[in-house]
Design a protein around this motif. Structure first.
Motif, PDB file in Angstrom:
ATOM      1  N   HIS A   1      -6.328   5.262  -2.943  1.00  0.00           N
ATOM      2  CA  HIS A   1      -6.854   3.921  -3.200  1.00  0.00           C
ATOM      3  C   HIS A   1      -7.780   3.961  -4.409  1.00  0.00           C
ATOM      4  O   HIS A   1      -8.220   5.030  -4.809  1.00  0.00           O
ATOM      5  CB  HIS A   1      -7.640   3.420  -1.982  1.00  0.00           C
ATOM      6  CG  HIS A   1      -6.820   3.370  -0.734  1.00  0.00           C
ATOM      7  ND1 HIS A   1      -7.362   3.189   0.514  1.00  0.00           N
ATOM      8  CD2 HIS A   1      -5.485   3.492  -0.543  1.00  0.00           C
ATOM      9  CE1 HIS A   1      -6.397   3.186   1.420  1.00  0.00           C
ATOM     10  NE2 HIS A   1      -5.245   3.374   0.817  1.00  0.00           N
TER      11      HIS A   1
ATOM     12  N   HIS B   1       0.881   4.341  -2.669  1.00  0.00           N
ATOM     13  CA  HIS B   1       0.657   5.758  -2.345  1.00  0.00           C
ATOM     14  C   HIS B   1       1.784   6.625  -2.908  1.00  0.00           C
ATOM     15  O   HIS B   1       1.563   7.752  -3.332  1.00  0.00           O
ATOM     16  CB  HIS B   1       0.570   5.957  -0.830  1.00  0.00           C
ATOM     17  CG  HIS B   1      -0.754   5.579  -0.248  1.00  0.00           C
ATOM     18  ND1 HIS B   1      -1.920   6.239  -0.532  1.00  0.00           N
ATOM     19  CD2 HIS B   1      -1.103   4.587   0.609  1.00  0.00           C
ATOM     20  CE1 HIS B   1      -2.933   5.677   0.127  1.00  0.00           C
ATOM     21  NE2 HIS B   1      -2.453   4.666   0.819  1.00  0.00           N
TER      22      HIS B   1
ATOM     23  N   ASP C   1       0.826  -1.220   0.000  1.00  0.00           N
ATOM     24  CA  ASP C   1       0.000   0.000   0.000  1.00  0.00           C
ATOM     25  C   ASP C   1       0.856   1.265   0.000  1.00  0.00           C
ATOM     26  O   ASP C   1       0.540   2.235  -0.698  1.00  0.00           O
ATOM     27  CB  ASP C   1      -0.892  -0.041   1.242  1.00  0.00           C
ATOM     28  CG  ASP C   1      -1.711   1.221   1.437  1.00  0.00           C
ATOM     29  OD1 ASP C   1      -2.600   1.471   0.608  1.00  0.00           O
ATOM     30  OD2 ASP C   1      -1.462   1.951   2.413  1.00  0.00           O
TER      31      ASP C   1
HETATM   32 ZN    ZN Z   1      -3.491   3.099   1.843  1.00  0.00          ZN
END
Ligand code: ZN
Ligand code: MG
Length: 367
Positions: A330, A261, A257
Motif C-alpha cells: 500500500h 498488490h 487492491d
Molecule cells: Zn491490500
C-alpha cells in the motif's frame, strides 16, 4: 477591507440562498434517509483515473458534485491496511493495522451499520472478496486480527445485517471447529443462496438474504465474475429501499487492491471499471429516490500506481499510457472521496479517514 470582503461574502451567500438548485446540488437542503458507502479497496487517484482512459463512456465518478480527500494513517504505523482503514470508516476510531471493528486498545466499538439497525434501518453488505474479509468484516464484527475469518463468520448470524453478498463460504462450512454456520444463518432468519445470485420473486422485509458464492474471494472480472457487483448492488437496493425507516448499504470493489498488490494494471483496470458500474447503479437509485447520500472512497492506495507514458528505447510516448507501480504494498497518498445527495457538502475538504464516520452520521442527522 474587511467590511468589503464581508459584503462580497454576503452577496455570494444571498445569491446561493436564492438559488435552490445550488443548495440541492451540494446536499445542503435536507438530511439523508439512506447512506450507500462504496469502497474501492486500494483505489487511489491513479486507479480511479484509469476509468477515464480505459473505461467505456463517462465514468460515474464524474457525476459527483462534491470531492474531498482523506488522510489514511492508522494509530501504529504511517501506512494503513484495509482493516484499520475500514474500521476508521465504520466506527469513527482510528486503530492499528489488522484491527476489525475494535479501537487501538482492542475494545469493540459500535459500527455505523449496528447503529443504523438499532435505529430501525435495514442494512446490507456486498464485497467481491469473502464477506469475512477485512473491509466488510469491519462493519459487522469485532476481532483483534483480520485473519480470524472463522471467528468473523461466526459473528455474522448474530449481527444486524439484513442482506449480504460475496464469497467466503468455506469460513462458514469448512471450519476448524467443525460447526456449519449455514443452519445458524437460517435460524437467524436468512435465506442463504450458495449457488447463484438469484433474485427471489419478491424480496420481503420480514426475511433476510445472504449470498455466499465462492469458497473465498469471488472470481476476478478477467475470470468471469460478470455483473455480480452492480447486480448485487441493484438487488440490495430493491430490497433495502422497501424500508420506510431507511437503510445503510456498504458495497466494496475488493479486488482493485489485489490487482495493485500484483502490480497487474489490467487486473486493476477491469476491477475499477466494474466498481464504477456499481457506483452508477447507486447514483441512478439516489437520483431517482432523492433522500440518499452516496459516498465513494477507498481505504488506501495499493501499488503506488501511476498512469505513466509508455517508454520505447528511452523515448517517452505521450500518446500511450502504460501504468507503472512503485510497490507491491500500500502507499500513503491522500485518498479521494466523492459525495452525492443530502449531506454531500460535508465531504468537501481534507480530513482524517475516521471523520468519514461522523460525516455520514451528520448527513443522516444523527449528529
Ligand atoms: Zn491490500
Ligand atoms: Mg477490502
Amino acid at each position: 477591507m474587511r467590511i468589503y470582503r464581508l459584503a462580497i461574502l454576503l452577496a455570494v451567500l444571498l445569491a446561493g440562498a436564492g438559488c435552490n438548485k445550488n443548495l440541492q446540488q451540494f446536499g445542503a437542503h435536507k438530511k439523508a434517509q439512506n447512506v450507500i458507502l462504496l469502497i474501492g479497496d486500494g483505489m487511489g487517484l491513479a486507479q480511479a483515473s484509469s476509468a477515464y482512459y480505459f473505461g467505456e463512456g463517462e465514468p460515474g465518478f464524474s457525476r459527483f458534485p462534491v470531492i474531498g480527500l482523506h488522510k489514511t494513517k492508522p494509530t501504529d504505523e504511517l501506512i494503513t491496511d484495509s482493516a484499520a482503514g475500514a474500521t476508521a470508516f465504520s466506527t469513527g476510531y482510528k486503530s492499528y493495522n489488522a484491527a476489525i471493528g475494535v479501537d487501538g486498545d482492542t475494545v469493540a466499538r459500535e459500527t455505523i451499520l449496528e447503529m443504523a439497525a438499532k435505529k430501525g434501518l435495514s442494512t446490507g453488505l456486498i464485497a467481491t472478496s469473502s464477506i469475512t474479509h477485512a473491509t466488510p468484516a469491519s462493519f459487522f464484527s469485532h476481532v483483534p486480527f483480520r485473519d480470524q475469518e472463522e471467528d468473523i463468520a461466526a459473528q455474522l448470524p448474530k449481527a444486524p445485517v439484513h442482506f449480504f453478498a460475496g464469497g467466503g463460504l468455506r469460513f462458514f462450512t469448512k471450519r476448524e471447529d467443525k460447526r456449519n454456520l449455514l443452519p445458524e444463518l437460517e435460524k437467524a432468519g436468512f435465506t442463504v443462496d450458495t449457488s447463484s445470485l438469484a433474485q427471489p420473486a419478491r424480496f420481503s422485509l420480514a426475511q433476510k438474504y445472504g449470498y455466499l458464492l465462492a469458497a473465498e474471494g469471488m472470481p476476478k472480472m478477467q475470470e468471469g465474475r460478470g455483473d455480480f457487483l452492480p447486480r448485487a448492488t441493484q438487488m440490495a437496493l430493491d430490497y433495502l429501499s422497501q424500508d420506510k425507516d431507511g437503510f445503510f448499504l456498504m458495497v466494496e470493489g475488493s479486488q482493485i487492491d489485489w490487482g495493485g498488490h500484483n502490480n497487474d494494471a489490467d487486473y486493476v483496470i477491469e476491477e475499477v471499471k466494474d466498481f464504477d458500474k456499481a457506483v452508477r447503479v447507486a447514483l441512478d437509485f439516489a437520483q431517482k429516490q432523492g433522500n440518499t447520500l452516496v459516498v465513494v472512497t477507498a481505504d488506501h492506495e495499493t501499488g503506488g500506481m501511476s498512469l505513466s507514458a509508455a517508454e520505447v528505447r528511452m523515448q517517452r510516448n505521450y500518446n500511450h499510457i502504460k501504468p507503472t507501480f512503485s510497490t507491491g504494498g500500500h502507499s500513503a497518498s491522500l485518498i479521494p472521496v466523492y459525495a452525492y445527495g443530502p449531506g454531500a457538502w460535508i465531504f468537501a475538504g481534507i480530513y482524517e479517514n475516521n471523520d468519514i464516520f461522523g460525516k455520514m452520521l451528520q448527513g443522516l442527522g444523527w449528529k
